[in-house]
Scaffold this motif. Structure first.
Motif, PDB file in Angstrom:
ATOM      1  N   VAL A 164       0.857  -1.187   0.000  1.00  0.00           N
ATOM      2  CA  VAL A 164       0.000   0.000   0.000  1.00  0.00           C
ATOM      3  C   VAL A 164       0.892   1.236   0.000  1.00  0.00           C
ATOM      4  N   ASP A 165       0.662   2.112  -0.985  1.00  0.00           N
ATOM      5  CA  ASP A 165       1.369   3.387  -1.061  1.00  0.00           C
ATOM      6  C   ASP A 165       0.363   4.416  -1.553  1.00  0.00           C
ATOM      7  N   CYS A 166      -0.332   5.053  -0.596  1.00  0.00           N
ATOM      8  CA  CYS A 166      -1.446   5.932  -0.932  1.00  0.00           C
ATOM      9  C   CYS A 166      -1.242   7.318  -0.325  1.00  0.00           C
ATOM     10  N   ILE A 167      -1.871   8.306  -0.953  1.00  0.00           N
ATOM     11  CA  ILE A 167      -1.724   9.706  -0.566  1.00  0.00           C
ATOM     12  C   ILE A 167      -3.109  10.335  -0.449  1.00  0.00           C
ATOM     13  N   TRP A 168      -3.336  11.063   0.639  1.00  0.00           N
ATOM     14  CA  TRP A 168      -4.553  11.841   0.857  1.00  0.00           C
ATOM     15  C   TRP A 168      -4.174  13.321   0.859  1.00  0.00           C
ATOM     16  N   THR A 169      -4.755  14.091  -0.008  1.00  0.00           N
ATOM     17  CA  THR A 169      -4.511  15.535  -0.075  1.00  0.00           C
ATOM     18  C   THR A 169      -5.697  16.256   0.559  1.00  0.00           C
ATOM     19  N   ILE A 170      -5.399  17.131   1.532  1.00  0.00           N
ATOM     20  CA  ILE A 170      -6.438  17.821   2.305  1.00  0.00           C
ATOM     21  C   ILE A 170      -6.376  19.305   1.986  1.00  0.00           C
ATOM     22  N   VAL A 231      -1.151  13.447   3.509  1.00  0.00           N
ATOM     23  CA  VAL A 231      -0.947  12.280   4.375  1.00  0.00           C
ATOM     24  C   VAL A 231      -0.621  11.095   3.488  1.00  0.00           C
ATOM     25  N   ARG A 232       0.468  10.447   3.785  1.00  0.00           N
ATOM     26  CA  ARG A 232       0.892   9.305   2.992  1.00  0.00           C
ATOM     27  C   ARG A 232       1.036   8.080   3.890  1.00  0.00           C
ATOM     28  N   MET A 233       0.529   6.970   3.390  1.00  0.00           N
ATOM     29  CA  MET A 233       0.657   5.700   4.110  1.00  0.00           C
ATOM     30  C   MET A 233       1.403   4.704   3.243  1.00  0.00           C
ATOM     31  N   TRP A 234       2.406   4.085   3.848  1.00  0.00           N
ATOM     32  CA  TRP A 234       3.162   3.040   3.166  1.00  0.00           C
ATOM     33  C   TRP A 234       3.121   1.776   4.024  1.00  0.00           C
ATOM     34  N   ALA A 235       2.788   0.655   3.404  1.00  0.00           N
ATOM     35  CA  ALA A 235       2.785  -0.635   4.083  1.00  0.00           C
ATOM     36  C   ALA A 235       3.161  -1.701   3.067  1.00  0.00           C
ATOM     37  N   ASP A 236       4.176  -2.497   3.381  1.00  0.00           N
ATOM     38  CA  ASP A 236       4.600  -3.526   2.437  1.00  0.00           C
ATOM     39  C   ASP A 236       3.618  -4.697   2.452  1.00  0.00           C
ATOM     40  N   GLU A 237       3.963  -5.722   1.691  1.00  0.00           N
ATOM     41  CA  GLU A 237       3.037  -6.842   1.525  1.00  0.00           C
ATOM     42  C   GLU A 237       2.715  -7.529   2.848  1.00  0.00           C
ATOM     43  N   GLY A 238       3.644  -7.531   3.786  1.00  0.00           N
ATOM     44  CA  GLY A 238       3.423  -8.197   5.069  1.00  0.00           C
ATOM     45  C   GLY A 238       2.869  -7.287   6.147  1.00  0.00           C
ATOM     46  N   SER A 239       2.477  -6.056   5.801  1.00  0.00           N
ATOM     47  CA  SER A 239       1.975  -5.097   6.792  1.00  0.00           C
ATOM     48  C   SER A 239       0.606  -4.559   6.405  1.00  0.00           C
ATOM     49  N   ARG A 240      -0.190  -5.391   5.779  1.00  0.00           N
ATOM     50  CA  ARG A 240      -1.495  -4.916   5.317  1.00  0.00           C
ATOM     51  C   ARG A 240      -2.475  -4.675   6.462  1.00  0.00           C
ATOM     52  N   LEU A 241      -2.181  -5.168   7.649  1.00  0.00           N
ATOM     53  CA  LEU A 241      -3.069  -4.936   8.792  1.00  0.00           C
ATOM     54  C   LEU A 241      -2.848  -3.573   9.449  1.00  0.00           C
ATOM     55  N   SER A 242      -1.845  -2.848   8.999  1.00  0.00           N
ATOM     56  CA  SER A 242      -1.633  -1.491   9.526  1.00  0.00           C
ATOM     57  C   SER A 242      -2.809  -0.604   9.133  1.00  0.00           C
ATOM     58  N   ARG A 243      -3.210   0.282  10.026  1.00  0.00           N
ATOM     59  CA  ARG A 243      -4.374   1.120   9.754  1.00  0.00           C
ATOM     60  C   ARG A 243      -4.254   2.422  10.527  1.00  0.00           C
ATOM     61  N   PHE A 244      -5.054   3.413  10.112  1.00  0.00           N
ATOM     62  CA  PHE A 244      -5.144   4.665  10.844  1.00  0.00           C
ATOM     63  C   PHE A 244      -6.458   5.343  10.470  1.00  0.00           C
ATOM     64  N   ARG A 245      -6.879   6.248  11.335  1.00  0.00           N
ATOM     65  CA  ARG A 245      -8.065   7.082  11.101  1.00  0.00           C
ATOM     66  C   ARG A 245      -7.782   8.437  11.735  1.00  0.00           C
TER      67      ARG A 245
END
Length: 431
Positions: A164-170, A231-245
């Protein structure tokens, strides 16, 4: 640190150079450049002539540092200095981090570099390039809102098992800044920033605008100084359970105008955010003492309905209980005759009362007959003793008084009450 001098970007790449190139660069410089390619692409970097950076052992003084990734802690490719320009440099991903540093003495002409984008060979198939993966980017704006990682899976931006490599622009409201507060945060591999992290940028996604980066077990609130947050979140293949809100709130600096609310923490938020059930201020001033203004939630409605039903039922039961008591008090009482069985007092007394024994009773006929027989025997016995008594009186010279007494006793013997004990003979057994 900020970038130095001009930086030209194009769809196929771009170029940048040290300050004052091709003239001598100034001392005490620190310039950072972040190169970013499209998904499933890599970066190639080449240097033009002339090229001159102060030579030193292991390039400890003036140097050019290149890293394979978007951050200053990304893997180091190499450090460059001296008279000879570096060879072709190629990244392993879609980012490249470059920093130029000069000290206070012995400057040179510097460098000029060109970068271009090439297909990532890891995604080639049958000599061609696969369709580019969807760009994982989101945009939010307004007075407040929620940034959440679950949006990635809900909108199908990445497939299961992929990194996961995603970006949220606010975007804040006009002339406002942004306050970010984490509502939920969990890194599957805490303190392993290369595997998963959440980064916050103030103004743009450039590395020089990095405001905070979280990869441990705790994430703090962030106050941005511009109206744009990334806000950018990076999680490799073995870290898909990482989360935030995360909650973002637009605010302006005091003094507060008529349509804003003062948060007592150098923040002025929109009045519509007061008593909305969410803490938008840094401290919960906007949610204190305003319960009557909050909209009744589903739980409160259910609780209130149940409370009303319970109250009405309890009132009905209480009224019925009072009526029942009044009816019982006013109704005349009926005498209840209980049937009693015949009670055998004699048998009861024989069982529980100890036996009473009377040695003699004149009322008993049988005992009276026995006493009569005893009286006759006693009289015969007295007749037999008369001669002996008279002789004894003569010998003892007491006949006069004894004789008179004897006569008196003889005459009164029949009328005397006989004693119950006989000292002279054993009584016959009782019948």
């Amino acid at each position: 640190p900020t970038q130095c001098d001009n930086w030209v970007r194009t769809s196929n790449g771009g170029h940048f150079a040290s300050p004052n190139y091709p003239n001598v660069y100034p001392p005490n410089q620190e310039c950072i450049y972040i190169l970013e390619a499209a998904p499933r692409q890599r970066i190639e970097l080449t240097f033009d002539e002339p090229y001159y950076i102060e030579p030193s052992f292991e390039c400890r003084f003036d140097h050019l540092e290149v890293r394979d990734g978007p951050f200053g802690f990304s893997p180091l490719i190499n450090r460059y200095c001296g008279l000879k320009s570096p060879a072709l440099i190629r990244s392993t991903g879609r980012f490249m981090w470059i920093k130029f540093t000069s000290d206070e003495e012995l400057e040179g002409k510097g460098f000029q570099a060109k970068y271009s984008f090439i297909p990532d060979p890891d995604f080639t198939y049958l000599g061609g390039i696969l369709n580019p993966i969807p760009d994982c980017q989101f945009e939010l704006s307004g007075a407040d809102g929620i940034v959440r990682s679950s949006q990635v899976e809900q909108e199908g931006k990445t497939k299961p098992g992929q990194a996961v490599d995603c970006i949220w622009t606010i975007k804040a409201t006009p002339n406002a800044k942004i306050y970010l507060r984490f509502l939920d945060y969990q890194m599957e591999h805490s303190n392993e920033c290369k595997r998963n992290f959440v980064a916050v940028y103030d103004g743009s996604s450039s590395i020089e605008n990095l405001k905070a980066k979280f990869c441990s077990t705790v994430a703090n609130d962030v106050m941005l100084q511009t109206g744009t947050g990334v806000v950018r979140m990076w999680a490799d293949e073995g870290s898909r359970l990482s989360r935030f809100r995360m909650l973002f709130t637009s605010f302006v600096d005091p003094p507060c105008s008529g349509n804003t609310y003062f948060c007592h923490s150098n923040m002025c938020i929109n009045n519509s955010l007061v008593c909305n059930g969410i803490q938008n201020c840094a401290y919960p001033w906007d949610e204190n003492h305003c319960r009557e203004k909050k909209k009744t939630g589903l739980f409160e409605q259910i609780t209130r309905t149940h409370g009303t039903i319970i109250g009405i039922t309890s009132g009905i039961v209480l009224v019925l209980l009072i009526i029942s008591i009044l009816v019982q008090v006013k109704q005349p009482r009926k005498k209840v005759m209980a049937c009693r069985t015949a009670f055998n007092k004699t048998g009861f007394q024989e069982v529980f009362d100890p036996p009473h024994y009377e040695l003699f009773s004149l009322r008993d006929k049988e005992i009276s007959a026995d006493l009569a027989d005893l009286s006759e025997e006693l009289e015969n016995y007295q007749k037999m003793r008369r001669p002996s008594t008279a002789s004894r009186c003569i010998h003892d010279h007491h006949c006069g008084s004894q004789a008179s007494n004897l006569k008196q006793s003889r005459t009164n013997l029949s009328s005397m009450e006989l004693p119950f004990r006989n000292d002279f003979a054993q009584p016959q057994p009782m019948k």
